[in-house]
Motif scaffolding. Structure first.
Motif, PDB file in Angstrom:
ATOM      1  N   SER A   1      25.648  -4.916 -28.174  1.00  0.00           N
ATOM      2  CA  SER A   1      25.110  -4.232 -26.994  1.00  0.00           C
ATOM      3  C   SER A   1      24.895  -5.213 -25.851  1.00  0.00           C
ATOM      4  CB  SER A   1      23.789  -3.534 -27.349  1.00  0.00           C
ATOM      5  OG  SER A   1      23.996  -2.552 -28.333  1.00  0.00           O
ATOM      6  N   MET A   2      24.450  -6.424 -26.208  1.00  0.00           N
ATOM      7  CA  MET A   2      24.284  -7.447 -25.183  1.00  0.00           C
ATOM      8  C   MET A   2      25.628  -7.810 -24.552  1.00  0.00           C
ATOM      9  SD  MET A   2      21.113  -8.096 -24.818  1.00  0.00           S
ATOM     10  CE  MET A   2      21.245  -9.609 -23.874  1.00  0.00           C
ATOM     11  N   VAL A   3      26.677  -7.828 -25.377  1.00  0.00           N
ATOM     12  CA  VAL A   3      28.010  -8.108 -24.849  1.00  0.00           C
ATOM     13  C   VAL A   3      28.420  -7.024 -23.857  1.00  0.00           C
ATOM     14  CG1 VAL A   3      30.453  -8.327 -25.435  1.00  0.00           C
ATOM     15  CG2 VAL A   3      28.725  -9.421 -26.877  1.00  0.00           C
ATOM     16  N   VAL A   4      28.181  -5.759 -24.226  1.00  0.00           N
ATOM     17  CA  VAL A   4      28.535  -4.636 -23.349  1.00  0.00           C
ATOM     18  C   VAL A   4      27.792  -4.752 -22.021  1.00  0.00           C
ATOM     19  CG1 VAL A   4      28.416  -2.138 -23.058  1.00  0.00           C
ATOM     20  CG2 VAL A   4      29.104  -3.108 -25.267  1.00  0.00           C
ATOM     21  N   VAL A   5      26.486  -5.001 -22.095  1.00  0.00           N
ATOM     22  CA  VAL A   5      25.674  -5.077 -20.873  1.00  0.00           C
ATOM     23  C   VAL A   5      26.149  -6.210 -19.969  1.00  0.00           C
ATOM     24  CG1 VAL A   5      23.363  -5.552 -19.983  1.00  0.00           C
ATOM     25  CG2 VAL A   5      23.669  -4.006 -21.944  1.00  0.00           C
ATOM     26  N   ARG A   6      26.415  -7.375 -20.559  1.00  0.00           N
ATOM     27  CA  ARG A   6      26.819  -8.518 -19.754  1.00  0.00           C
ATOM     28  C   ARG A   6      28.209  -8.310 -19.145  1.00  0.00           C
ATOM     29  NH1 ARG A   6      23.663 -13.033 -20.309  1.00  0.00           N
ATOM     30  NH2 ARG A   6      25.383 -14.407 -19.700  1.00  0.00           N
ATOM     31  N   CYS A   7      29.065  -7.660 -19.889  1.00  0.00           N
ATOM     32  CA  CYS A   7      30.402  -7.387 -19.342  1.00  0.00           C
ATOM     33  C   CYS A   7      30.336  -6.390 -18.185  1.00  0.00           C
ATOM     34  CB  CYS A   7      31.328  -6.860 -20.438  1.00  0.00           C
ATOM     35  SG  CYS A   7      31.858  -8.101 -21.636  1.00  0.00           S
ATOM     36  N   GLU A   8      29.508  -5.355 -18.345  1.00  0.00           N
ATOM     37  CA  GLU A   8      29.432  -4.326 -17.312  1.00  0.00           C
ATOM     38  C   GLU A   8      28.710  -4.816 -16.061  1.00  0.00           C
ATOM     39  OE1 GLU A   8      27.651  -0.972 -19.181  1.00  0.00           O
ATOM     40  OE2 GLU A   8      29.548  -0.254 -20.044  1.00  0.00           O
ATOM     41  N   THR A   9      27.791  -5.749 -16.237  1.00  0.00           N
ATOM     42  CA  THR A   9      27.041  -6.249 -15.079  1.00  0.00           C
ATOM     43  C   THR A   9      27.649  -7.506 -14.470  1.00  0.00           C
ATOM     44  OG1 THR A   9      25.573  -7.541 -16.518  1.00  0.00           O
ATOM     45  CG2 THR A   9      24.880  -5.282 -15.966  1.00  0.00           C
ATOM     46  N   ALA A  10      28.694  -8.034 -15.092  1.00  0.00           N
ATOM     47  CA  ALA A  10      29.312  -9.262 -14.597  1.00  0.00           C
ATOM     48  C   ALA A  10      29.753  -9.153 -13.138  1.00  0.00           C
ATOM     49  CB  ALA A  10      30.473  -9.667 -15.491  1.00  0.00           C
ATOM     50  N   PRO A  11      30.416  -8.023 -12.725  1.00  0.00           N
ATOM     51  CA  PRO A  11      30.850  -7.948 -11.314  1.00  0.00           C
ATOM     52  C   PRO A  11      29.689  -7.981 -10.322  1.00  0.00           C
ATOM     53  CG  PRO A  11      32.029  -6.341 -12.656  1.00  0.00           C
ATOM     54  CD  PRO A  11      30.928  -6.893 -13.506  1.00  0.00           C
ATOM     55  N   TYR A  12      28.496  -7.593 -10.769  1.00  0.00           N
ATOM     56  CA  TYR A  12      27.335  -7.589  -9.870  1.00  0.00           C
ATOM     57  C   TYR A  12      26.573  -8.920  -9.920  1.00  0.00           C
ATOM     58  CZ  TYR A  12      28.390  -2.634 -10.366  1.00  0.00           C
ATOM     59  OH  TYR A  12      29.044  -1.415 -10.406  1.00  0.00           O
ATOM     60  N   ARG A  13      26.690  -9.624 -11.036  1.00  0.00           N
ATOM     61  CA  ARG A  13      25.965 -10.880 -11.178  1.00  0.00           C
ATOM     62  C   ARG A  13      26.778 -12.074 -10.680  1.00  0.00           C
ATOM     63  NH1 ARG A  13      25.723 -12.473 -15.798  1.00  0.00           N
ATOM     64  NH2 ARG A  13      26.996 -10.972 -16.949  1.00  0.00           N
ATOM     65  N   LEU A  14      28.094 -11.969 -10.793  1.00  0.00           N
ATOM     66  CA  LEU A  14      28.963 -13.088 -10.441  1.00  0.00           C
ATOM     67  C   LEU A  14      29.744 -12.749  -9.177  1.00  0.00           C
ATOM     68  CD1 LEU A  14      30.340 -13.851 -14.029  1.00  0.00           C
ATOM     69  CD2 LEU A  14      28.367 -14.884 -12.878  1.00  0.00           C
ATOM     70  N   GLN A  15      29.567 -13.521  -8.177  1.00  0.00           N
ATOM     71  CA  GLN A  15      30.225 -13.277  -6.903  1.00  0.00           C
ATOM     72  C   GLN A  15      31.652 -13.854  -6.912  1.00  0.00           C
ATOM     73  OE1 GLN A  15      28.820 -11.449  -4.542  1.00  0.00           O
ATOM     74  NE2 GLN A  15      26.964 -11.245  -5.816  1.00  0.00           N
ATOM     75  N   GLY A  16      32.516 -13.129  -6.181  1.00  0.00           N
ATOM     76  CA  GLY A  16      33.871 -13.634  -5.975  1.00  0.00           C
ATOM     77  C   GLY A  16      34.803 -13.468  -7.150  1.00  0.00           C
TER      78      GLY A  16
ATOM     79  N   PHE B   1      36.676  -8.184 -17.909  1.00  0.00           N
ATOM     80  CA  PHE B   1      35.312  -7.870 -18.341  1.00  0.00           C
ATOM     81  C   PHE B   1      35.188  -6.408 -18.761  1.00  0.00           C
ATOM     82  CE2 PHE B   1      33.801 -11.756 -16.038  1.00  0.00           C
ATOM     83  CZ  PHE B   1      33.101 -12.305 -17.101  1.00  0.00           C
ATOM     84  N   ALA B   2      35.830  -5.519 -18.013  1.00  0.00           N
ATOM     85  CA  ALA B   2      35.769  -4.093 -18.338  1.00  0.00           C
ATOM     86  C   ALA B   2      36.412  -3.815 -19.692  1.00  0.00           C
ATOM     87  CB  ALA B   2      36.452  -3.276 -17.246  1.00  0.00           C
ATOM     88  N   GLU B   3      37.552  -4.470 -19.960  1.00  0.00           N
ATOM     89  CA  GLU B   3      38.223  -4.268 -21.248  1.00  0.00           C
ATOM     90  C   GLU B   3      37.388  -4.834 -22.399  1.00  0.00           C
ATOM     91  OE1 GLU B   3      42.004  -6.051 -20.795  1.00  0.00           O
ATOM     92  OE2 GLU B   3      42.849  -4.378 -19.621  1.00  0.00           O
ATOM     93  N   LEU B   4      36.775  -5.977 -22.160  1.00  0.00           N
ATOM     94  CA  LEU B   4      35.912  -6.551 -23.203  1.00  0.00           C
ATOM     95  C   LEU B   4      34.722  -5.645 -23.480  1.00  0.00           C
ATOM     96  CD1 LEU B   4      35.858 -10.336 -22.176  1.00  0.00           C
ATOM     97  CD2 LEU B   4      36.949  -9.331 -24.184  1.00  0.00           C
ATOM     98  N   GLY B   5      34.103  -5.123 -22.439  1.00  0.00           N
ATOM     99  CA  GLY B   5      32.983  -4.211 -22.633  1.00  0.00           C
ATOM    100  C   GLY B   5      33.387  -2.967 -23.380  1.00  0.00           C
ATOM    101  N   GLU B   6      34.579  -2.410 -23.077  1.00  0.00           N
ATOM    102  CA  GLU B   6      35.056  -1.220 -23.761  1.00  0.00           C
ATOM    103  C   GLU B   6      35.337  -1.513 -25.231  1.00  0.00           C
ATOM    104  OE1 GLU B   6      35.954   2.669 -24.331  1.00  0.00           O
ATOM    105  OE2 GLU B   6      35.071   1.714 -22.554  1.00  0.00           O
ATOM    106  N   ALA B   7      35.914  -2.687 -25.509  1.00  0.00           N
ATOM    107  CA  ALA B   7      36.180  -3.064 -26.902  1.00  0.00           C
ATOM    108  C   ALA B   7      34.880  -3.206 -27.683  1.00  0.00           C
ATOM    109  CB  ALA B   7      36.976  -4.361 -26.958  1.00  0.00           C
TER     110      ALA B   7
END
Length: 379
Positions: A204-219, A228-234
């Protein structure tokens, strides 16, 4: 047929049936067996010394009485570990002693020493082994002492009677083994259900971090966001698959647990008034922490049930890349009984999951010790 013959004559025997059958009376029973064999060994060796003709004494040498003593007493020493091993030594020894004493002078001690060993095999072993041992014994008696060949016909009668009396004990041992196997399987299913919670938390932590990566990491580039989206889906699919597997492992009527699984930090909560707890670690893998918690829980439960009024000390610490869990309780009052008797099975299964070791034994002061050594691995 050849397999049965091998198991009877040469195959290993690790059943330890006699100590299990005798239970708490095994020490006096073993002492009685050794004394019984010792007395007949003296009788056999004395018979050779006193009755051998001078010509025979010259032929065989004066030291043969020592060998007679050893082959008579030896099987009763082996009987403690295995009735089958004892019979294997006694069967050729029967012929050897009859040869030394020239058959007629072997005396009744031959039968009084060999018969209890054959009875031990008939009482505790499978039908195939018992039949094979009986046939071999029947062949040895007339071959060793032709003048007493008729005694061979009593062998199957005695073996059949003892085998029938031993059927109940064999059935109880088989039932106990089946219960142990069932308890191990049930414990493994329980461990899998608990491990599901631990793994699902990380996934679940992996899913959360993958889904929030575009908002936490700039550029982030489009390719990185897609990755990241594919990893979260997997990871989300893996959680779904684990939930399906958990449904298969869940027994009838078992409700899914809603509370988080306990860990190292909650071990002090298990102690009773008067107990001591020394837990100086808090940074261990969740699965290892859960195992440590369950071991302490089971050890203290057993102390309460089987040694009421006892005091326990709990020590949990790291040592050379492993987690050491030690629970020692003092002697207490009479056991209150109860329990499934499979608590140790559960503890061994849990430690085995991590490739660790478990030691359980009574202490010199009448208490009990439980020690688990669990490798920590890479967190």
């Amino acid at each position: 047929m050849f397999r049965t013959l091998y198991r009877t004559i040469l195959g290993p025997d690790r059943t330890r049936v006699l100590p299990k059958a005798l239970g708490r009376f095994r020490v006096p029973a073993f002492a009685g067996l050794i004394i019984y064999g010792f007395v007949w060994a003296i009788i056999g060796s004395a018979t050779y010394v006193d009755t051998a003709y001078p010509a025979e004494a010259t032929k065989y040498g004066d030291g043969w009485w020592v060998l007679i003593f050893l082959v008579t007493l030896g099987p009763y020493v082996l009987l403690i570990w295995s009735p089958l091993y004892a019979w294997r030594v006694a069967a050729p020894a029967f012929y050897f002693v009859s040869f030394l004493l020239d058959g007629d002078r072997a005396g009744a001690f031959q039968y009084w020493t060999a018969l209890p060993l054959l009875i031990g095999v008939a009482a505790f072993y499978s039908r195939e082994i018992v039949v094979t041992a009986a046939l071999i014994t029947m062949a040895i008696v007339p071959f060793a002492e032709p003048q007493r060949a008729a005694l061979a016909f009593y062998v199957p009668l005695i073996v059949a009677v003892v085998y029938l009396f031993g059927s109940r004990g064999r059935a109880e041992r088989e039932l106990e083994e089946e219960r142990g196997s069932k308890a191990a399987l049930e414990e493994r299913a329980r461990i899998a259900r608990e491990m599901h919670d631990v793994v699902a938390h990380h996934m679940s932590m992996v899913v959360v971090r993958c889904e929030t990566a575009p908002y936490r990491l700039q550029g982030l580039s489009e390719e990185a966001e897609k990755e990241f989206a594919e990893l979260g889906e997997a990871a989300r699919e893996a959680i779904t698959d684990m939930q399906r597997l958990l449904g298969v492992l869940r027994t009838n009527g078992h409700e899914p647990e809603r509370e988080p699984q306990p860990g190292i930090s909650r071990i002090p909560e298990l102690t009773r008034p008067g107990d001591e707890a020394e837990v100086d670690v808090d940074d261990v893998p969740e699965a290892v922490g859960l195992t440590a918690y369950r071991i302490v829980q089971e050890a203290l439960t057993n102390a309460t049930r089987h040694a009421p009024g006892s005091r326990a000390s709990v020590h949990v610490h790291k040592n050379e890349g492993r987690l050491d869990v030690l629970v020692i309780n003092t002697a207490g009052g009479p056991s209150m009984g109860g329990g499934s008797g499979q608590g140790l099975v559960g503890m061994r299964e849990r430690v085995a999951v991590h490739g660790g070791t478990l030691t359980v034994k009574a202490t010199e002061d009448g208490g009990f010790l439980v020690r688990a050594r669990i490798p920590l691995g890479d967190k």
